[in-house]
Write a protein that holds these residues in place. Structure first.
Motif, PDB file in Angstrom:
ATOM      1  N   SER A   1       0.887  -1.240  -0.079  1.00 44.26           N
ATOM      2  CA  SER A   1       0.162   0.053   0.053  1.00 44.26           C
ATOM      3  C   SER A   1       0.940   1.149  -0.092  1.00 44.26           C
ATOM      4  CB  SER A   1      -0.980  -0.082   1.108  1.00 44.26           C
ATOM      5  OG  SER A   1      -0.161   0.413   2.329  1.00 44.26           O
ATOM      6  N   ASN A   2       0.349   2.359   0.001  1.00 37.72           N
ATOM      7  CA  ASN A   2       0.818   3.605  -0.016  1.00 37.72           C
ATOM      8  C   ASN A   2       1.863   3.761   1.140  1.00 37.72           C
ATOM      9  OD1 ASN A   2      -1.944   3.988   0.824  1.00 37.72           O
ATOM     10  ND2 ASN A   2      -1.595   5.839   1.199  1.00 37.72           N
ATOM     11  N   GLN A   3       1.151   3.290   2.380  1.00 35.42           N
ATOM     12  CA  GLN A   3       2.020   3.370   3.574  1.00 35.42           C
ATOM     13  C   GLN A   3       2.966   1.988   3.582  1.00 35.42           C
ATOM     14  OE1 GLN A   3       1.490   5.348   5.880  1.00 35.42           O
ATOM     15  NE2 GLN A   3      -0.556   6.356   5.169  1.00 35.42           N
ATOM     16  N   GLY A   4       3.423   1.384   2.757  1.00 30.96           N
ATOM     17  CA  GLY A   4       4.298   0.427   2.803  1.00 30.96           C
ATOM     18  C   GLY A   4       3.998  -1.097   3.377  1.00 30.96           C
ATOM     19  N   LEU A   5       2.440  -1.053   3.536  1.00 29.49           N
ATOM     20  CA  LEU A   5       1.793  -2.351   4.335  1.00 29.49           C
ATOM     21  C   LEU A   5       1.527  -3.438   3.134  1.00 29.49           C
ATOM     22  CD1 LEU A   5      -0.186  -0.645   6.596  1.00 29.49           C
ATOM     23  CD2 LEU A   5       1.915  -1.280   7.278  1.00 29.49           C
ATOM     24  N   PHE A   6       1.916  -4.626   3.430  1.00 27.03           N
ATOM     25  CA  PHE A   6       1.661  -5.846   2.568  1.00 27.03           C
ATOM     26  C   PHE A   6       0.291  -5.811   2.128  1.00 27.03           C
ATOM     27  CE2 PHE A   6       1.073 -10.138   1.476  1.00 27.03           C
ATOM     28  CZ  PHE A   6       1.829 -10.316   0.471  1.00 27.03           C
ATOM     29  N   LYS A   7      -0.407  -6.198   0.871  1.00 29.27           N
ATOM     30  CA  LYS A   7      -1.609  -6.431   0.690  1.00 29.27           C
ATOM     31  C   LYS A   7      -1.740  -7.404  -0.300  1.00 29.27           C
ATOM     32  CE  LYS A   7      -4.671  -2.882  -0.089  1.00 29.27           C
ATOM     33  NZ  LYS A   7      -5.210  -1.773  -0.512  1.00 29.27           N
ATOM     34  N   LEU A   8      -2.901  -8.154  -0.312  1.00 28.10           N
ATOM     35  CA  LEU A   8      -3.112  -9.340  -1.180  1.00 28.10           C
ATOM     36  C   LEU A   8      -4.396  -8.974  -2.063  1.00 28.10           C
ATOM     37  CD1 LEU A   8      -1.714 -11.769  -2.131  1.00 28.10           C
ATOM     38  CD2 LEU A   8      -3.306 -13.371  -0.679  1.00 28.10           C
TER      39      LEU A   8
END
Length: 381
Positions: free
Chosen positions: A202-209
């Motif tokens: 994400s734009n916050q650098g968090l992993f997403k699937l």
């Protein structure tokens, strides 16, 4: 031969094994995929990796009649590498294909792209290797993922993912093509049998699937998105750009019923605040009444029992209930008033989580242009 790919090593590693039968395809299905890869790409070689106990099944794959003319381009490395050698091996390949395993996570450390076939108990959102542009194909079944102790004789989830779909996805990755909705349409991979996920950050650098199958989300997927937004807002106070899920009429009906559950849950947390406040106020009196304190504590015990009943009626609310139970079990304080005060704050935070979930459910209905029932619209949360 596919002349479009730009692989550096022209080498694909396959890990067709896992710790349980319900998570593992039969050897003949892997043989079909390997056949399609080698038949379409004459300059690519394949290595099969695994543990010592996987060697016999690896032989079953390589000895399949389909692969008879490709013997010189297939290497059986199952049980023949140390962990360090395996790491180096994966680092010098272009793509890893397989089931959920340590090999996929090694690939992510090596910046090697992976495609995972998730079956049985595997949860794609928890097990997909932590790296950009990894893909995960999973069956679209209400029983998937199952529990470890769930008995299953026919492994229905194994048949929901055709080898042709996996082969098409692999071919796209070899050709350095983007697997998106356009690709799925062109290759006629839109189906209700399986879903394709892509890993991103994400734009916050968090992993997403992200589900790229363009199918309407199931009730469980809807709540995954809801809880992701809720916990990010409530705990680290982070906001990220998130696309609200598309839902069909069936999921809308289920989701609408959950508004009632969230409302009941919120009311219980409000009662928790009320009775912990009574305990605090009782201790502020010149002569606190022990019987009154016991009565208020009994009410709090009743609230906790009712939480369990709500959880059985509305299983998707389990994270909210467990969040409350965890925060309550971790309250601190040297005196009863201090512990009651911290319990008050715990119920307050849990109530806030309910408010967030409630508002997100309403927003999902608005984004899907679905009108809520009148009694829901008028609900005073």
């Amino acid at each position: 031969m596919n002349a479009n790919h730009t692989f550096k090593y022209n080498h694909v590693v396959v890990h067709p094994f896992s710790s349980q039968k319900k998570k593992t395809w039969k050897p003949f299905k892997w043989a079909e995929i390997i056949f399609k890869i080698l038949n379409n790409n004459s300059d690519i070689s394949i290595s099969i990796i695994g543990a010592k106990e996987d060697f016999k099944n690896a032989v079953l794959i390589t000895n399949n009649e389909l692969l008879s003319k490709f013997k010189d381009r297939i290497m059986n490395k199952a049980g023949k590498t140390t962990l360090e050698q395996l790491f180096n091996y994966i680092e010098k390949c272009d793509l890893l294909i397989g089931h959920d395993s340590m090999a996929g996570h090694i690939a992510s450390i090596c910046n090697t792209q992976s495609l995972t076939i998730s079956l049985g108990t595997v949860r794609p959102d928890e097990t997909t290797p932590f790296f950009e542009n990894n893909y995960n194909i999973a069956p679209n079944l209400s029983c998937f993922p199952c529990a470890i102790d769930t008995d299953c004789d026919n492994y229905q989830c194994h048949d929901k993912i055709p080898s042709q779909a996996v082969a098409s996805a692999v071919e796209a990755l070899i050709s350095q093509k983007k697997i998106d909705t356009s690709f799925l349409k062109t290759n006629k991979l839109f189906t209700n049998q399986f879903k394709i996920y892509k890993s991103t950050f994400s734009n916050q650098g968090l992993f997403k699937l992200v589900n790229i199958s363009m199918q309407d989300s199931s009730i469980s997927e809807v709540f995954k998105i809801i809880y992701r937004i809720c916990w990010l807002h409530l705990i680290p106070e982070i906001e990220e750009n998130t696309q609200f899920p598309k839902i069909d009429k069936k999921v809308a009906k289920e989701l609408q019923s959950y508004i009632k559950g969230v409302t009941h849950l919120f009311e219980l947390f409000e009662f928790g605040k009320k009775y912990t406040k009574f305990i605090i106020e009782e201790f502020q009196l010149p002569r606190p009444g022990l019987e009154n304190i016991k009565a208020h504590s009994t009410k709090i015990d009743e609230i906790n029992e009712l939480l369990t009943k709500i959880q059985s009626s509305f299983p998707m609310l389990s994270p909210l209930i467990k969040y409350s139970q965890i925060t309550l079990s971790n309250i601190t304080g040297n005196t009863i008033p201090q512990m009651a005060q911290n319990s008050f704050y715990s119920y307050q935070d849990s109530g806030l989580a309910c408010r967030i979930v409630y508002e997100l459910i309403k927003t999902i209905f608005e984004r899907n242009n679905i009108i809520l029932a009148n009694n829901i619209q008028q609900s005073d949360f």
